[in-house]
Write a protein that holds these residues in place. Structure first.
Motif, PDB file in Angstrom:
ATOM      1  N   LYS A 126       0.826  -1.210   0.000  1.00 20.16           N
ATOM      2  CA  LYS A 126       0.000   0.000   0.000  1.00 20.16           C
ATOM      3  C   LYS A 126       0.857   1.255   0.000  1.00 20.16           C
ATOM      4  N   VAL A 127       0.241   2.341  -0.453  1.00 22.19           N
ATOM      5  CA  VAL A 127       0.841   3.670  -0.354  1.00 22.19           C
ATOM      6  C   VAL A 127      -0.167   4.567   0.346  1.00 22.19           C
ATOM      7  N   LEU A 128       0.234   5.152   1.464  1.00 21.53           N
ATOM      8  CA  LEU A 128      -0.609   6.090   2.205  1.00 21.53           C
ATOM      9  C   LEU A 128       0.000   7.481   2.050  1.00 21.53           C
ATOM     10  N   VAL A 129      -0.816   8.442   1.606  1.00 19.96           N
ATOM     11  CA  VAL A 129      -0.327   9.790   1.322  1.00 19.96           C
ATOM     12  C   VAL A 129      -0.978  10.793   2.272  1.00 19.96           C
ATOM     13  N   LYS A 130      -0.157  11.637   2.880  1.00 18.26           N
ATOM     14  CA  LYS A 130      -0.650  12.736   3.714  1.00 18.26           C
ATOM     15  C   LYS A 130      -0.037  14.031   3.194  1.00 18.26           C
ATOM     16  N   THR A 131      -0.873  15.050   3.066  1.00 19.55           N
ATOM     17  CA  THR A 131      -0.410  16.357   2.594  1.00 19.55           C
ATOM     18  C   THR A 131      -0.665  17.400   3.669  1.00 19.55           C
ATOM     19  N   ARG A 132       0.390  18.151   3.990  1.00 23.24           N
ATOM     20  CA  ARG A 132       0.287  19.251   4.957  1.00 23.24           C
ATOM     21  C   ARG A 132       0.597  20.549   4.226  1.00 23.24           C
ATOM     22  N   THR A 133       0.086  21.654   4.756  1.00 20.13           N
ATOM     23  CA  THR A 133       0.397  22.965   4.180  1.00 20.13           C
ATOM     24  C   THR A 133       0.825  23.911   5.292  1.00 20.13           C
ATOM     25  N   TYR A 134       1.528  24.954   4.910  1.00 20.23           N
ATOM     26  CA  TYR A 134       1.847  26.046   5.825  1.00 20.23           C
ATOM     27  C   TYR A 134       1.504  27.340   5.108  1.00 20.23           C
ATOM     28  N   ASN A 135       1.006  28.308   5.840  1.00 19.62           N
ATOM     29  CA  ASN A 135       0.519  29.555   5.262  1.00 19.62           C
ATOM     30  C   ASN A 135       1.649  30.540   4.993  1.00 19.62           C
ATOM     31  N   ILE A 136       1.527  31.232   3.869  1.00 20.00           N
ATOM     32  CA  ILE A 136       2.446  32.318   3.530  1.00 20.00           C
ATOM     33  C   ILE A 136       1.619  33.516   3.074  1.00 20.00           C
ATOM     34  N   ALA A 137       2.170  34.697   3.221  1.00 21.41           N
ATOM     35  CA  ALA A 137       1.492  35.914   2.780  1.00 21.41           C
ATOM     36  C   ALA A 137       2.521  36.883   2.229  1.00 21.41           C
ATOM     37  N   GLY A 138       2.080  37.701   1.273  1.00 26.17           N
ATOM     38  CA  GLY A 138       2.947  38.707   0.671  1.00 26.17           C
ATOM     39  C   GLY A 138       2.285  39.274  -0.564  1.00 26.17           C
ATOM     40  N   THR A 139       2.752  40.427  -0.987  1.00 23.57           N
ATOM     41  CA  THR A 139       2.152  41.079  -2.149  1.00 23.57           C
ATOM     42  C   THR A 139       3.034  41.020  -3.393  1.00 23.57           C
ATOM     43  N   THR A 140       4.236  40.448  -3.250  1.00 20.21           N
ATOM     44  CA  THR A 140       5.136  40.271  -4.399  1.00 20.21           C
ATOM     45  C   THR A 140       5.688  38.856  -4.375  1.00 20.21           C
ATOM     46  N   GLY A 141       6.213  38.426  -5.520  1.00 17.03           N
ATOM     47  CA  GLY A 141       6.840  37.117  -5.570  1.00 17.03           C
ATOM     48  C   GLY A 141       8.005  37.016  -4.605  1.00 17.03           C
ATOM     49  N   ALA A 142       8.818  38.081  -4.531  1.00 17.38           N
ATOM     50  CA  ALA A 142       9.967  38.077  -3.620  1.00 17.38           C
ATOM     51  C   ALA A 142       9.512  37.962  -2.171  1.00 17.38           C
ATOM     52  N   ALA A 143       8.433  38.663  -1.810  1.00 15.62           N
ATOM     53  CA  ALA A 143       7.925  38.596  -0.431  1.00 15.62           C
ATOM     54  C   ALA A 143       7.419  37.188  -0.107  1.00 15.62           C
ATOM     55  N   LEU A 144       6.794  36.540  -1.079  1.00 19.87           N
ATOM     56  CA  LEU A 144       6.304  35.180  -0.842  1.00 19.87           C
ATOM     57  C   LEU A 144       7.463  34.188  -0.717  1.00 19.87           C
ATOM     58  N   ILE A 145       8.512  34.384  -1.508  1.00 22.89           N
ATOM     59  CA  ILE A 145       9.703  33.530  -1.376  1.00 22.89           C
ATOM     60  C   ILE A 145      10.314  33.719   0.006  1.00 22.89           C
ATOM     61  N   GLU A 146      10.401  34.963   0.476  1.00 21.41           N
ATOM     62  CA  GLU A 146      10.928  35.215   1.823  1.00 21.41           C
ATOM     63  C   GLU A 146      10.064  34.548   2.887  1.00 21.41           C
ATOM     64  N   ALA A 147       8.745  34.583   2.695  1.00 19.81           N
ATOM     65  CA  ALA A 147       7.842  33.930   3.650  1.00 19.81           C
ATOM     66  C   ALA A 147       8.076  32.416   3.668  1.00 19.81           C
TER      67      ALA A 147
END
Length: 198
Positions: free
Chosen positions: A25-46
Motif C-alpha cells: 500500500k501507499v498512504l499519502v498525507k499532505t500538509r500545508t503552511y501559510n504564507i502571505a505577501g504582495t510580491t513574488g519576492a515577499a512570498l519567497i521570503e515567507a
C-alpha cells in the motif's frame, strides 16, 4: 526538498495464509503552511522563514518525506526450503506545501499557479521514486527460496539484505534528482526567477 528515508526492520511470518496479508500500500498525507505577501519576492521570503526545515538552519519551499512500515511475507517451508510467495509493505508519503493565506494581484496569482505547479511536480517526482523503490523491493524478495532453512532464518537475513540494498539504490536516485534540480541555473532556480519576475 526531501526528507531522508526512514527504514524499519523486516518481519517474516512463516506459514501465513495469503488472506491474512494485505497488498502493498501507499498512504499519502499532505500538509500545508501559510504564507502571505504582495510580491513574488515577499512570498519567497515567507517560504524561507516558514517552510519545512531543511538541514539545521535553512527551510525548504516544499518537502517530501517517506517511511516504510515493516515488510511482511507470505512464507512457507517445504522439504526444509523456505520460500517467500509474496511481499507486502506500506509506504507512508508525506508532502508539505506552501499555501497562500492572503489575496494577491491577478498577475501574481497567475505566476503563483505556474510556480506551484512546478513545486508540486518536483515533490511528486520524489514520491514517484519512492513508489518505484517499493515495487523494486517487492520484486527483489518475492519468490526468494533458501534451502536447508526450515525456520526461515536465512531467508529473513537474505530478504533484509536485499531490501537494504534496494533502499540504498533508490536513496541515491533521490539525491541525484535533487542535485540535478537544485544545481546553479537548474530547474528550481528558473522556477524561482520566473516567480519573482526576474
Amino acid at each position: 526538498m526531501r526528507l531522508a528515508v526512514l527504514t524499519s526492520a523486516v518481519a517474516i511470518w512463516a506459514l501465513c495464509t495469503p488472506s491474512a496479508l494485505a497488498d502493498t500500500k501507499v498512504l499519502v498525507k499532505t500538509r500545508t503552511y501559510n504564507i502571505a505577501g504582495t510580491t513574488g519576492a515577499a512570498l519567497i521570503e515567507a517560504m524561507d522563514r516558514g517552510g519545512p526545515k531543511h538541514g539545521f538552519m535553512t527551510h525548504a519551499i516544499a518537502q517530501t518525506g517517506y517511511s516504510v512500515d515493516d515488510w511482511t511475507f507470505d512464507a512457507y517451508t517445504e522439504n526444509g526450503v523456505c520460500r517467500l510467495r509474496q511481499a507486502n509493505g506500506t509506504l507512508n508519503l508525506f508532502y508539505t506545501y506552501p499555501k497562500l493565506a492572503s489575496a494577491t494581484s491577478p498577475a501574481l496569482q497567475k505566476r503563483w499557479k505556474r510556480f506551484f505547479a512546478g513545486v508540486r511536480a518536483h515533490e511528486e517526482t520524489h514520491g514517484r521514486i519512492a513508489r518505484q523503490m517499493m515495487r523494486a523491493t517487492e520484486k527483489s524478495v518475492r519468490g526468494l527460496a533458501v534451502g536447508d532453512d526450515p525456520h526461515c532464518f536465512e531467508a529473513r537475513r537474505e530478504a533484509k539484505r536485499r531490501i537494504n540494498a534496494i533502499y540504498a539504490e533508490y536513496e541515491a536516485k533521490q539525491i541525484a534528482f535533487d542535485v540535478h534540480e537544485h544545481r546553479d541555473g537548474g530547474p528550481v532556480e528558473h522556477l524561482i526567477r520566473a516567480f519573482v519576475g526576474q
